[in-house]
Design a protein around this motif. Structure first.
Motif, PDB file in Angstrom:
ATOM      1  N   PHE A 268       7.288 135.925 159.465  1.00  0.00           N
ATOM      2  CA  PHE A 268       8.321 136.824 159.235  1.00  0.00           C
ATOM      3  C   PHE A 268       8.685 136.835 157.841  1.00  0.00           C
ATOM      4  N   TRP A 269       9.136 135.502 157.410  1.00  0.00           N
ATOM      5  CA  TRP A 269       9.548 135.091 156.101  1.00  0.00           C
ATOM      6  C   TRP A 269       8.470 135.638 155.134  1.00  0.00           C
ATOM      7  N   CYS A 270       7.167 135.312 155.185  1.00  0.00           N
ATOM      8  CA  CYS A 270       6.004 135.835 154.340  1.00  0.00           C
ATOM      9  C   CYS A 270       5.926 137.341 154.038  1.00  0.00           C
ATOM     10  N   PRO A 400      27.725 142.148 159.088  1.00  0.00           N
ATOM     11  CA  PRO A 400      27.380 142.767 157.985  1.00  0.00           C
ATOM     12  C   PRO A 400      26.116 142.440 157.036  1.00  0.00           C
ATOM     13  N   PHE A 401      25.313 141.479 157.799  1.00  0.00           N
ATOM     14  CA  PHE A 401      24.228 140.861 157.050  1.00  0.00           C
ATOM     15  C   PHE A 401      22.766 141.463 157.654  1.00  0.00           C
ATOM     16  N   PRO A 402      22.254 142.250 157.346  1.00  0.00           N
ATOM     17  CA  PRO A 402      21.012 142.972 157.635  1.00  0.00           C
ATOM     18  C   PRO A 402      19.790 141.936 157.843  1.00  0.00           C
ATOM     19  N   GLY A 403      19.797 140.744 157.134  1.00  0.00           N
ATOM     20  CA  GLY A 403      18.768 139.938 156.987  1.00  0.00           C
ATOM     21  C   GLY A 403      18.559 138.874 157.955  1.00  0.00           C
ATOM     22  N   ALA A 404      19.406 139.180 159.510  1.00  0.00           N
ATOM     23  CA  ALA A 404      19.274 138.367 160.576  1.00  0.00           C
ATOM     24  C   ALA A 404      18.156 138.953 161.429  1.00  0.00           C
ATOM     25  N   ALA A 405      17.274 138.045 161.933  1.00  0.00           N
ATOM     26  CA  ALA A 405      16.180 138.552 162.869  1.00  0.00           C
ATOM     27  C   ALA A 405      16.146 137.392 164.081  1.00  0.00           C
ATOM     28  N   GLU A 417       3.554 137.741 179.134  1.00  0.00           N
ATOM     29  CA  GLU A 417       4.555 136.806 178.352  1.00  0.00           C
ATOM     30  C   GLU A 417       4.390 136.856 176.896  1.00  0.00           C
ATOM     31  N   GLY A 418       5.295 136.788 176.181  1.00  0.00           N
ATOM     32  CA  GLY A 418       5.241 136.865 174.807  1.00  0.00           C
ATOM     33  C   GLY A 418       6.600 137.090 174.187  1.00  0.00           C
ATOM     34  N   PHE A 419       6.658 137.006 172.659  1.00  0.00           N
ATOM     35  CA  PHE A 419       7.814 136.971 172.152  1.00  0.00           C
ATOM     36  C   PHE A 419       8.185 138.350 171.320  1.00  0.00           C
ATOM     37  N   ILE A 420       9.391 138.764 171.326  1.00  0.00           N
ATOM     38  CA  ILE A 420       9.623 139.658 170.334  1.00  0.00           C
ATOM     39  C   ILE A 420      10.430 139.417 169.213  1.00  0.00           C
ATOM     40  N   LEU A 421       9.934 139.854 167.917  1.00  0.00           N
ATOM     41  CA  LEU A 421      10.822 139.681 166.835  1.00  0.00           C
ATOM     42  C   LEU A 421      11.161 140.884 166.548  1.00  0.00           C
ATOM     43  N   LEU A 422      12.749 140.739 166.594  1.00  0.00           N
ATOM     44  CA  LEU A 422      13.777 142.275 166.136  1.00  0.00           C
ATOM     45  C   LEU A 422      13.994 141.734 164.630  1.00  0.00           C
ATOM     46  N   VAL A 423      13.691 143.004 163.831  1.00  0.00           N
ATOM     47  CA  VAL A 423      13.880 142.902 162.483  1.00  0.00           C
ATOM     48  C   VAL A 423      14.671 144.096 161.893  1.00  0.00           C
ATOM     49  N   PHE A 433       6.468 145.883 155.914  1.00  0.00           N
ATOM     50  CA  PHE A 433       6.396 144.936 156.648  1.00  0.00           C
ATOM     51  C   PHE A 433       5.276 144.787 157.730  1.00  0.00           C
ATOM     52  N   ALA A 434       5.349 146.286 158.518  1.00  0.00           N
ATOM     53  CA  ALA A 434       4.369 146.167 159.490  1.00  0.00           C
ATOM     54  C   ALA A 434       2.861 146.172 158.932  1.00  0.00           C
ATOM     55  N   LYS A 435       2.728 146.779 157.936  1.00  0.00           N
ATOM     56  CA  LYS A 435       1.416 146.645 157.281  1.00  0.00           C
ATOM     57  C   LYS A 435       1.009 145.170 156.905  1.00  0.00           C
ATOM     58  N   GLU A 436       1.894 144.267 156.193  1.00  0.00           N
ATOM     59  CA  GLU A 436       1.667 143.111 156.195  1.00  0.00           C
ATOM     60  C   GLU A 436       1.632 141.994 157.195  1.00  0.00           C
ATOM     61  N   LEU A 437       2.105 142.450 158.373  1.00  0.00           N
ATOM     62  CA  LEU A 437       2.019 141.655 159.589  1.00  0.00           C
ATOM     63  C   LEU A 437       0.768 141.997 160.453  1.00  0.00           C
ATOM     64  N   ASP A 438       0.490 143.257 160.229  1.00  0.00           N
ATOM     65  CA  ASP A 438      -0.995 143.738 160.844  1.00  0.00           C
ATOM     66  C   ASP A 438      -1.982 143.010 159.968  1.00  0.00           C
ATOM     67  N   GLU A 439      -1.831 142.938 158.723  1.00  0.00           N
ATOM     68  CA  GLU A 439      -3.006 142.225 157.984  1.00  0.00           C
ATOM     69  C   GLU A 439      -3.140 140.744 158.204  1.00  0.00           C
ATOM     70  N   MET A 440      -1.950 140.184 158.396  1.00  0.00           N
ATOM     71  CA  MET A 440      -1.932 138.710 158.851  1.00  0.00           C
ATOM     72  C   MET A 440      -2.337 138.383 160.068  1.00  0.00           C
ATOM     73  N   LEU A 441      -2.309 139.521 161.086  1.00  0.00           N
ATOM     74  CA  LEU A 441      -2.788 138.901 162.540  1.00  0.00           C
ATOM     75  C   LEU A 441      -3.988 139.621 162.452  1.00  0.00           C
ATOM     76  N   GLY A 442      -4.692 140.257 161.582  1.00  0.00           N
ATOM     77  CA  GLY A 442      -6.076 140.654 161.668  1.00  0.00           C
ATOM     78  C   GLY A 442      -6.128 142.018 162.256  1.00  0.00           C
ATOM     79  N   LYS A 443      -5.219 142.803 162.162  1.00  0.00           N
ATOM     80  CA  LYS A 443      -4.993 143.896 162.850  1.00  0.00           C
ATOM     81  C   LYS A 443      -5.108 145.186 161.938  1.00  0.00           C
ATOM     82  N   GLN A 444      -5.428 145.046 160.658  1.00  0.00           N
ATOM     83  CA  GLN A 444      -5.413 146.202 159.817  1.00  0.00           C
ATOM     84  C   GLN A 444      -6.611 147.242 160.205  1.00  0.00           C
TER      85      GLN A 444
END
Length: 445
Positions: A268-270, A400-405, A417-423, A433-444
């Motif tokens: 998420f951070w990356c 007031p802080f949108p940077g919380a996930a 079973e899995g995990f939800i990341l709320l962003v 962000f969605a594009k970067e995540l797909d690339e990291m997970l090899g889903k691009q």
């Protein structure tokens, strides 16, 4: 072809105050110096979704939950009071016994109509929690706001507005368990709640003994891209077991025993940092919510049943260039190291810092914070209708802080079973962000 968004109507009864079912002590209780810091002075909506249970056909969830709530408040009676602010911005609870705000509602929709996405962001979520005027405030207001919404199919959705100065996630779970036990016929909670906020009061004299990068006040003129809050959107990303395997293979061998939380948080951070398109030399922070209960002396029995805030959010600090220019293992190392910083002494140091620095806010510039609610298992809260389909934060962002996930355990409609990341990000940053995540997970594509 995208399907039309789900629209439905919710009919609400007038909000009512639910007081404790029996007389409770009339007293004033101080919150701890961890509780009343600036960064916790907000309400956070928590959501629980329950399917129709044939064996409970004759039971009305609204009546069952309302009655059990009044019984639980006998033990958790401070929740029936009101927050007051004293000298030096010190918060306290006036245990008036007035009660918590409760709203009964009905929606002309079935759970199946929500489709596969029985998790945030839920369509028309604002209809599932009545916005009582002033509900964003925490002082001199009901400490809890609750709405129970019946659906046409016999399922129901429970949303609880949590005043964060009163409880953290683990504290909420204690209260929810007690409430659920009462709903199932218990006469008292299996774990008795304790106040004991003096455990996390500042020392006399207060003295800061640890480094607290999370509270460093920094200034920057280069925050426009990150702070664009006019187009904020909330989105959830589901991590399957196979996704976790992919992430684990991206880190060096000596780090592959790291936790799933470490992997998802680092990922998420990356991805978030790349999506925000920061300058390479911009200093950035990752803060992780660390439950400190286990970090105290094992003989510290006053923490059994403690439902106040007992966590810290230590910060890892690096630059955008270093984070994005290194492998995922670099972020994992930083995350693992910051989690290890939290000790009993660290918590006392934070409490002292709050008094010395006037309950200051944590660093928000180029910062993000991740809350791990996997271990408190909110989904297991059972009012008699079985385990919740979903139990956890109702949306990303914190006050007031949108940077919380949030990282939340979840079972998808296929039973996996899995995990939800709320962003929460601006519309354009979320696409990146969605594009970067797909690339990291090899889903691009």
């Amino acid at each position: 072809m995208t399907s039309a968004p789900l629209l439905f109507t919710v009919r609400r009864s007038q909000p009512e105050l639910v007081p404790p079912a029996a007389p409770t002590p009339r007293e004033v209780k101080l919150l701890s110096d961890i509780d009343d810091q600036e960064g916790l002075r907000f309400n956070i909506p928590m959501m629980f979704i329950y399917r129709h249970e044939p064996s409970m056909k004759e039971k009305d969830p609204v009546k069952v939950l309302r009655h059990a709530l009044s019984q639980a408040l006998v033990y958790y009676y401070p929740f029936a009071g009101r927050i007051r602010e004293g000298a030096g911005r010190k918060l306290m609870v006036d245990c008036t016994g007035e009660g918590v705000m409760f709203v009964e509602a009905e929606a002309d929709v079935t759970l199946d109509e929500f489709g596969d996405a029985l998790h945030p962001p839920l369509p028309c979520f604002e209809e599932l929690l009545y916005d009582v005027p002033g509900s964003e405030l925490i002082i001199d207001r009901p400490i809890r706001l609750i709405q129970v919404t019946r659906l046409k199919c016999g399922s129901f959705i429970l949303v609880v507005y949590l005043n964060h100065t009163m409880s953290d996630g683990a504290g909420l779970k204690l209260f929810m368990n007690a409430w659920a036990e009462m709903a199932r016929g218990a006469h008292k909670p299996s774990i008795q709640p304790v106040w004991n906020r003096e455990i996390l009061m500042a020392r006399d004299p207060p003295h800061i003994t640890c480094n607290h990068h999370e509270y460093e006040q920094i200034f920057s003129s280069n925050t426009i891209k990150e702070e664009d809050t006019t187009t904020l959107v909330h989105q959830s990303f589901f991590f399957r077991t196979s996704d976790i395997v992919v992430l684990r293979l991206l880190v060096p061998f000596h780090l592959r025993h790291c936790t799933t939380f470490d992997l998802i948080t680092s990922c998420f951070w990356c991805c978030r940092t790349k999506a925000l398109q920061l300058e390479a030399d911009d200093e950035i922070r990752m803060m992780c919510i660390v439950n400190a209960r286990s970090r105290f002396n094992a003989n510290n029995s006053p923490l059994v049943g403690y439902y106040g805030n007992c966590f810290a959010y230590p910060a890892a600090v690096t630059t955008a260039g270093k984070l994005c220019g290194n492998s995922l293992g670099y972020a994992v190392e930083l995350v693992r190291k910051l989690k290890a910083e939290v000790t009993e002494e660290y918590m006392h140091s934070v409490a002292d810092l709050m008094v010395i620095k006037e309950r200051c806010l944590f660093t928000t510039i180029r910062s993000c914070v991740v809350s791990d609610v996997t271990r408190i298992k909110l989904r297991e809260v059972d009012f008699g209708w079985g385990e919740a389909v979903y139990g956890g934060a109702a949306k990303s962002g914190a006050g007031p802080f949108p940077g919380a996930a949030y990282i939340i355990p979840h079972k998808n409609v296929e039973g996996e079973e899995g995990f939800i990341l709320l962003v929460c990000l601006s519309f354009e940053a979320m696409k990146r962000f969605a594009k970067e995540l797909d690339e990291m997970l090899g889903k691009q594509n």
